[in-house]
Design a protein around this motif. Sequence first.
Motif, PDB file in Angstrom:
ATOM      1  N   LEU A 162       0.835  -1.118   0.053  1.00 51.72           N
ATOM      2  CA  LEU A 162       0.030  -0.037  -0.081  1.00 51.72           C
ATOM      3  C   LEU A 162       0.832   1.140   0.017  1.00 51.72           C
ATOM      4  O   LEU A 162       0.555   2.068  -0.586  1.00 51.72           O
ATOM      5  CB  LEU A 162      -0.858   0.141   1.070  1.00 51.72           C
ATOM      6  N   THR A 163       1.863   1.200   0.804  1.00 53.74           N
ATOM      7  CA  THR A 163       2.997   2.334   0.834  1.00 53.74           C
ATOM      8  C   THR A 163       3.462   2.473  -0.489  1.00 53.74           C
ATOM      9  O   THR A 163       3.323   4.059  -0.991  1.00 53.74           O
ATOM     10  CB  THR A 163       4.000   2.239   1.930  1.00 53.74           C
ATOM     11  N   ILE A 164       3.818   1.574  -1.052  1.00 54.79           N
ATOM     12  CA  ILE A 164       4.592   1.877  -2.332  1.00 54.79           C
ATOM     13  C   ILE A 164       3.588   2.467  -3.561  1.00 54.79           C
ATOM     14  O   ILE A 164       3.996   3.335  -4.215  1.00 54.79           O
ATOM     15  CB  ILE A 164       5.428   0.514  -2.884  1.00 54.79           C
ATOM     16  N   LEU A 165       2.553   1.743  -3.454  1.00 54.87           N
ATOM     17  CA  LEU A 165       1.666   2.139  -4.527  1.00 54.87           C
ATOM     18  C   LEU A 165       1.054   3.490  -4.287  1.00 54.87           C
ATOM     19  O   LEU A 165       0.903   4.382  -5.352  1.00 54.87           O
ATOM     20  CB  LEU A 165       0.328   1.462  -4.416  1.00 54.87           C
ATOM     21  N   GLN A 166       0.843   4.067  -3.150  1.00 59.88           N
ATOM     22  CA  GLN A 166       0.642   5.425  -3.006  1.00 59.88           C
ATOM     23  C   GLN A 166       1.644   6.623  -3.187  1.00 59.88           C
ATOM     24  O   GLN A 166       1.363   7.569  -3.516  1.00 59.88           O
ATOM     25  CB  GLN A 166      -0.064   5.643  -1.322  1.00 59.88           C
ATOM     26  N   LEU A 167       2.781   5.965  -2.804  1.00 54.95           N
ATOM     27  CA  LEU A 167       4.009   6.724  -3.260  1.00 54.95           C
ATOM     28  C   LEU A 167       4.126   6.832  -4.654  1.00 54.95           C
ATOM     29  O   LEU A 167       4.765   8.016  -5.100  1.00 54.95           O
ATOM     30  CB  LEU A 167       5.505   6.272  -2.562  1.00 54.95           C
ATOM     31  N   LEU A 168       3.922   5.832  -5.346  1.00 58.15           N
ATOM     32  CA  LEU A 168       3.535   6.027  -6.866  1.00 58.15           C
ATOM     33  C   LEU A 168       2.636   7.109  -7.311  1.00 58.15           C
ATOM     34  O   LEU A 168       3.223   7.905  -8.273  1.00 58.15           O
ATOM     35  CB  LEU A 168       3.308   4.642  -7.418  1.00 58.15           C
ATOM     36  N   ASN A 198       7.484  -9.080 -12.487  1.00 55.55           N
ATOM     37  CA  ASN A 198       7.835 -10.075 -12.988  1.00 55.55           C
ATOM     38  C   ASN A 198       7.565 -11.410 -12.550  1.00 55.55           C
ATOM     39  O   ASN A 198       6.994 -11.527 -11.534  1.00 55.55           O
ATOM     40  CB  ASN A 198       9.493 -10.020 -13.266  1.00 55.55           C
ATOM     41  N   ASP A 199       7.833 -12.555 -13.318  1.00 50.23           N
ATOM     42  CA  ASP A 199       7.417 -13.710 -12.725  1.00 50.23           C
ATOM     43  C   ASP A 199       7.887 -13.877 -11.230  1.00 50.23           C
ATOM     44  O   ASP A 199       7.200 -14.403 -10.277  1.00 50.23           O
ATOM     45  CB  ASP A 199       8.000 -14.892 -13.725  1.00 50.23           C
ATOM     46  N   ALA A 200       9.167 -13.757 -10.894  1.00 46.61           N
ATOM     47  CA  ALA A 200       9.680 -14.118  -9.824  1.00 46.61           C
ATOM     48  C   ALA A 200      10.568 -12.804  -8.847  1.00 46.61           C
ATOM     49  O   ALA A 200      10.957 -13.018  -8.179  1.00 46.61           O
ATOM     50  CB  ALA A 200      10.846 -15.123  -9.895  1.00 46.61           C
ATOM     51  N   SER A 201      10.088 -11.660  -9.543  1.00 45.29           N
ATOM     52  CA  SER A 201      10.698 -10.392  -8.873  1.00 45.29           C
ATOM     53  C   SER A 201       9.942  -9.325  -9.099  1.00 45.29           C
ATOM     54  O   SER A 201       8.880  -9.152  -9.850  1.00 45.29           O
ATOM     55  CB  SER A 201      12.140 -10.258  -9.431  1.00 45.29           C
ATOM     56  N   ILE A 202      10.431  -8.151  -8.451  1.00 46.52           N
ATOM     57  CA  ILE A 202       9.702  -6.897  -8.584  1.00 46.52           C
ATOM     58  C   ILE A 202      10.782  -5.664  -9.060  1.00 46.52           C
ATOM     59  O   ILE A 202      11.736  -5.739  -8.662  1.00 46.52           O
ATOM     60  CB  ILE A 202       9.043  -6.347  -7.445  1.00 46.52           C
ATOM     61  N   VAL A 203      10.434  -4.758 -10.074  1.00 43.56           N
ATOM     62  CA  VAL A 203      11.308  -3.735 -10.487  1.00 43.56           C
ATOM     63  C   VAL A 203      10.543  -2.709 -10.060  1.00 43.56           C
ATOM     64  O   VAL A 203       9.638  -2.155 -10.469  1.00 43.56           O
ATOM     65  CB  VAL A 203      11.479  -3.763 -11.916  1.00 43.56           C
ATOM     66  N   LEU A 204      11.271  -1.747  -9.226  1.00 42.48           N
ATOM     67  CA  LEU A 204      10.862  -0.523  -8.784  1.00 42.48           C
ATOM     68  C   LEU A 204      11.552   0.487  -9.837  1.00 42.48           C
ATOM     69  O   LEU A 204      12.791   0.698  -9.774  1.00 42.48           O
ATOM     70  CB  LEU A 204      11.484  -0.035  -7.425  1.00 42.48           C
TER      71      LEU A 204
END
Length: 261
Positions: A162-168, A198-204
């Motif tokens: 939630l924090t990340i999505l709202q900072l976006l 991604n399949d097994a990771s996230i890219v910020l």
Amino acid sequence: MKSCTFELIVNILTYAIKNQGTAFSQKDFKNVVYTKEFHNLDINAKIADGCEYLLKRGFLQIQNTNLMYYEKYKLPDTISINTENYTKVFKELSKRIILMHEGKEMINDTYEVKDDYADIIDAVDMTNSDFFSQEDAKEMRVTISKILVSLNVETKAHYSLLTILQLLELKSAMKVKIKTKECEFAATNVKFNKLQFNDASIVLHFDKCSFEIDGIEDILYIDSIDTLPLQEHIKKSKNILKSYPEDATREFIAFLDKYAS
């Protein structure tokens, strides 16, 4: 959340991911969902509840147009999906995203989600609207960003999805520290731009750089580059709100009061 099950929420998000970049209505989704699986009684209300949940969590956004009879939803531009185009893959990804957001490893099909942070999302939406002047909106974004990164979650991750999505959505200037199994990164004066699954990771993705992480728990530290204490920003924001109509700012002030010491 009222009547929508976890499984139905997963199916709605899966549909949004499969149709990334294309808006769809609740009726569009109903035409493809197996309604017997979700007890056909009150299926319209259940789908509406599911869409409302995903809207409040930042997983859907409304595409406004006066030409459409039905409200149309789409995956936000701040979320990107980079996986193989298979329904099973998308569904597993949807489950992983929602569980990550709820801070849980598993949820039974009838799990009812609380709207614990609905006021934060409402505050972000209001700040990003045309309600405030540009200068006032900038101050509000810094204040909400500081509130977001001050929240701890009851999981091994210090920061929630939630924090990340709202900072976006806020796009305030931040400083971050990240540590994966193999590397450690740091960046200053960057703005959140996009979250790629991604399949097994996230890219910020930030405006100046990007980092690939295994999960949210790899984010060690996020803070605003603004050095003024949170409580001072809350006072400044409350003073700003006094210059706007009271009936429109009452809930925003109540939101700030929750985090005032």
